[in-house]
Design an enzyme around this catalytic site. Structure first.
Site, PDB file in Angstrom:
ATOM      1  N   LEU A  49       0.866  -1.178   0.000  1.00  0.00           N
ATOM      2  CA  LEU A  49       0.000   0.000   0.000  1.00  0.00           C
ATOM      3  C   LEU A  49       0.903   1.227   0.000  1.00  0.00           C
ATOM      4  CD1 LEU A  49      -2.980  -0.338   2.541  1.00  0.00           C
ATOM      5  CD2 LEU A  49      -3.125   0.011   0.080  1.00  0.00           C
ATOM      6  N   ASP A  50       0.680   2.151  -0.929  1.00  0.00           N
ATOM      7  CA  ASP A  50       1.462   3.395  -0.950  1.00  0.00           C
ATOM      8  C   ASP A  50       1.364   4.104   0.397  1.00  0.00           C
ATOM      9  OD1 ASP A  50       2.070   2.985  -3.593  1.00  0.00           O
ATOM     10  OD2 ASP A  50       0.519   4.328  -4.364  1.00  0.00           O
ATOM     11  N   PRO A  51       2.403   4.869   0.770  1.00  0.00           N
ATOM     12  CA  PRO A  51       2.313   5.639   2.023  1.00  0.00           C
ATOM     13  C   PRO A  51       1.072   6.532   2.104  1.00  0.00           C
ATOM     14  CG  PRO A  51       4.578   5.637   1.242  1.00  0.00           C
ATOM     15  CD  PRO A  51       3.753   4.966   0.172  1.00  0.00           C
TER      16      PRO A  51
END
Length: 306
Positions: A49-51
């Site tokens: 999951l992207d930041p």
């Protein structure tokens, strides 16, 4: 350390907050286990999951890490908000604006084009993504100022529905997607299809494989383990990641044979993938064909006392 608690095996389903990277989340789980007095254990995640994204992040512990690849291949469901009028180089709020459009589509215009993005489609991943091009990450090339050409990739959008269109210039959608789908690319392409530009301002994963957001734990719950709370209350069993695979019950002799990698013969089951178990203990993933079962992936888990 001889008095360490046994290394856990199973899944922690984190509700990852915005601003935390997936690798950082794995590091946090490792620290919590160490501070909680658990023996050293493998830890991995089941899908980046992207930041800037939040939501369901499956963390595999111990022998469950052998199933992390299956989790990467599973379908996901996301809620995401597109803000129309500006496109950024990262296709989210982190990047620089690279294009503006006066066109702010009406809710009806957005709904009218969603069928174009349902079913098998092709999309170009974001330039700012971890895909490797000639051995180097695309985002590293982009940050170095290189021109990066992202090739189209086939993905499947199983469902795409409007969740909220009450804010002018924004639409929140829910997408049920196959592995490899980039929501930021989907948002960009939807904006282009309505004659505008857009980027993602909100992204939340609400389902990953069999794991749902209502079973995800916040980080403060995880921190309680570091202070001595038993992890068993938060841990899902290894087989929770295999909800679509039938069980193959073994007796002690056949379990011993499977643990030695031997083939089981003359089984009356239909062909397919099975989770072989001795009582409640997962022993192996096995592929059954023509009455014979071969080990695909063995699990080294102590027998659960009945």
């Amino acid at each position: 350390m001889s008095d360490a608690k046994p290394a856990p095996h199973g899944w922690l389903i984190l509700d990852k907050p915005r601003g935390l990277g997936s690798t950082q989340a794995v590091g946090m789980v490792k620290r919590v286990l160490r501070q909680g007095g658990y023996a050293k254990s493998k830890v991995g995640h089941g899908g980046t999951l992207d930041p800037l994204a939040e939501g369901v992040l499956p963390i595999a512990l111990g022998e469950a890490t052998k199933l992390a690849g299956r989790m990467l291949d599973s379908d996901k469901i996301y809620d995401f908000t597109i803000r129309f009028g500006e496109e950024t180089d990262t296709l989210d709020t982190e990047g620089e604006v690279v294009g503006r459009s006066e066109k702010l589509p009406s809710p009806a215009e957005v709904v009218a084009i969603l069928s174009q993005f349902t079913g098998p489609i092709e999309q170009a991943p974001p330039v700012y993504s971890a895909i490797k091009i000639d051995g180097k990450r695309a985002y590293d090339r982009a940050r170095a100022g290189e021109e990066v050409e992202m090739k189209l990739r086939p993905v499947t959008i199983h469902a795409l529905d409007v969740v909220d269109d009450s804010t002018p210039g924004e639409t929140t959608l829910r997408a049920h997607v196959s592995k490899g789908t980039y929501i930021r690319s989907l948002a960009r392409d939807i904006a282009h299809a309505v004659g505008s530009l857009g980027h993602v301002t909100y992204l939340r994963r609400i389902k990953a494989g069999p794991f749902l957001e209502n079973g995800a734990i916040p980080l403060d719950k995880l921190e309680e383990v570091a202070k001595g709370a038993p992890i068993e209350y938060l841990l899902l069993p290894l087989e929770a990641g295999l909800d679509d695979i039938p069980a193959l019950q073994l007796d002690p002799d056949s379990a011993q044979a499977v643990r030695q990698g031997r083939v089981l013969s003359e089984l009356p089951h239909t062909d397919g993938l099975y989770l072989a178990r001795l009582g409640q203990t997962p022993v192996a993933l096995m592929e059954l064909s023509g009455g014979s079962a071969k080990v695909v992936r063995g699990f080294n888990i102590p027998d659960v006392a009945e």
